[in-house]
Design an enzyme around this catalytic site. Sequence first.
Site, short mmCIF file in Angstrom:
data_model
loop_
_atom_site.label_atom_id
_atom_site.label_comp_id
_atom_site.label_asym_id
_atom_site.label_seq_id
_atom_site.Cartn_x
_atom_site.Cartn_y
_atom_site.Cartn_z
N LYS A 14 0.97 -1.29 -0.19
CA LYS A 14 -0.15 -0.04 -0.23
C LYS A 14 0.86 1.29 0.00
O LYS A 14 0.68 2.32 -0.71
CB LYS A 14 -1.03 -0.04 1.19
CG LYS A 14 -1.95 -1.19 1.42
CD LYS A 14 -2.80 -1.01 2.37
CE LYS A 14 -2.09 -1.00 4.09
NZ LYS A 14 -1.88 -2.49 4.35
N ARG A 89 -9.69 0.49 8.71
CA ARG A 89 -9.30 -0.93 8.98
C ARG A 89 -10.18 -1.54 9.77
O ARG A 89 -9.75 -2.69 10.15
CB ARG A 89 -7.97 -0.53 9.69
CG ARG A 89 -6.56 -0.94 8.88
CD ARG A 89 -5.43 -1.01 9.85
NE ARG A 89 -4.09 -1.35 9.43
CZ ARG A 89 -3.14 -0.91 8.71
NH1 ARG A 89 -3.25 0.21 8.38
NH2 ARG A 89 -2.16 -1.62 8.71
N ARG A 128 12.09 -5.97 5.26
CA ARG A 128 12.19 -4.40 5.32
C ARG A 128 12.57 -4.23 7.07
O ARG A 128 13.37 -3.38 7.25
CB ARG A 128 10.44 -3.86 5.50
CG ARG A 128 10.50 -2.37 5.41
CD ARG A 128 9.17 -2.01 5.24
NE ARG A 128 8.19 -2.41 6.05
CZ ARG A 128 6.99 -1.95 5.89
NH1 ARG A 128 6.48 -1.28 4.99
NH2 ARG A 128 5.86 -2.23 6.63
N ARG A 134 11.78 -0.44 12.13
CA ARG A 134 10.22 -0.29 12.82
C ARG A 134 10.32 -1.43 13.58
O ARG A 134 10.56 -2.80 13.39
CB ARG A 134 9.51 -0.56 11.81
CG ARG A 134 8.99 0.85 11.06
CD ARG A 134 7.88 0.81 9.65
NE ARG A 134 6.76 0.02 9.96
CZ ARG A 134 5.82 0.06 9.35
NH1 ARG A 134 5.69 0.54 8.29
NH2 ARG A 134 4.43 -0.66 9.59
N ARG A 146 0.07 -8.77 13.14
CA ARG A 146 -0.49 -8.19 12.45
C ARG A 146 -1.49 -8.59 11.46
O ARG A 146 -2.52 -7.92 11.07
CB ARG A 146 0.45 -7.07 11.58
CG ARG A 146 1.13 -6.30 12.52
CD ARG A 146 2.59 -5.71 12.27
NE ARG A 146 2.50 -5.01 10.93
CZ ARG A 146 3.61 -4.70 10.24
NH1 ARG A 146 4.68 -5.23 10.68
NH2 ARG A 146 3.45 -3.91 9.23
#
Length: 192
Positions: A14, A89, A128, A134, A146
Amino acid sequence: MFNLILFGPPGSGKGTQSEKLILKYGLKHLSTGDLLRSEINRQTALGLEAKNFMDKGQLVPDEVVIGMISSALDENPGAKGFLFDGFPRTSAQAEALDNLLDLKKSSIAVMLAMIVSEEELVKRLVKRGETSGRVDDNNELVIRARITEYHNKTAAVADYYKRFDKVVMVKGEGSVEEIFDALCEEIDKRIF
Ligand code: B4P
């Protein structure tokens, strides 16, 4: 205004595709993930509250993100349109968004839903995590949490927009350019 939702599980691309789409179509990018991370970096009260949820891979409470989006819409009165990335969401967020746009005599034109297999999602996010810094990308258990949140609370948001015939599924695996072209094809059918 032309408003679109880019939808998909964590790691579906996204953020990656939003960056390209806003340049091509001149839309205002509203990413709740980016807005929340900016609050965390600035150590605001909202950011500190959100961090507790995000670090565990859980969704931040609806009232927090809805308030953020409401302010962002008000701060951009002249926008040609909005690209919503990572929002809504939950079904409550979807209803709130419809109401907020209604007040501005606008609505969602289309939801583009990117389809990516779970193993590919985990692979991308672990990769990532090697460089992003993160916390929520650093641990495979948090990444899986998640994805579970997505199945339990977020997937139903597509059903909400299907009722209004606004959902288009797009294959989210392949090169970034291939996926971008497929998304543009769907937007062009509706924007021109
Ligand atoms: P987000 O910031 O929305 O993050 P995301 O879902 O992990 O990322 P995205 O799908 O944008 O992936 P990207 O393009 O970067 O959310 C983070 C957290 O914030 C949530 O867990 C939640 O706690 C909170 N939150 C946010 N919004 C909320 C809301 N509305 N309500 C409640 N809580 C909320 O891509 C991922 C990786 O894949 C990148 O490394 C990218 O380079 C790679 N990639 C992209 N496309 C690729 C391709 N075609 N091939 C290979 N790799 C690709």
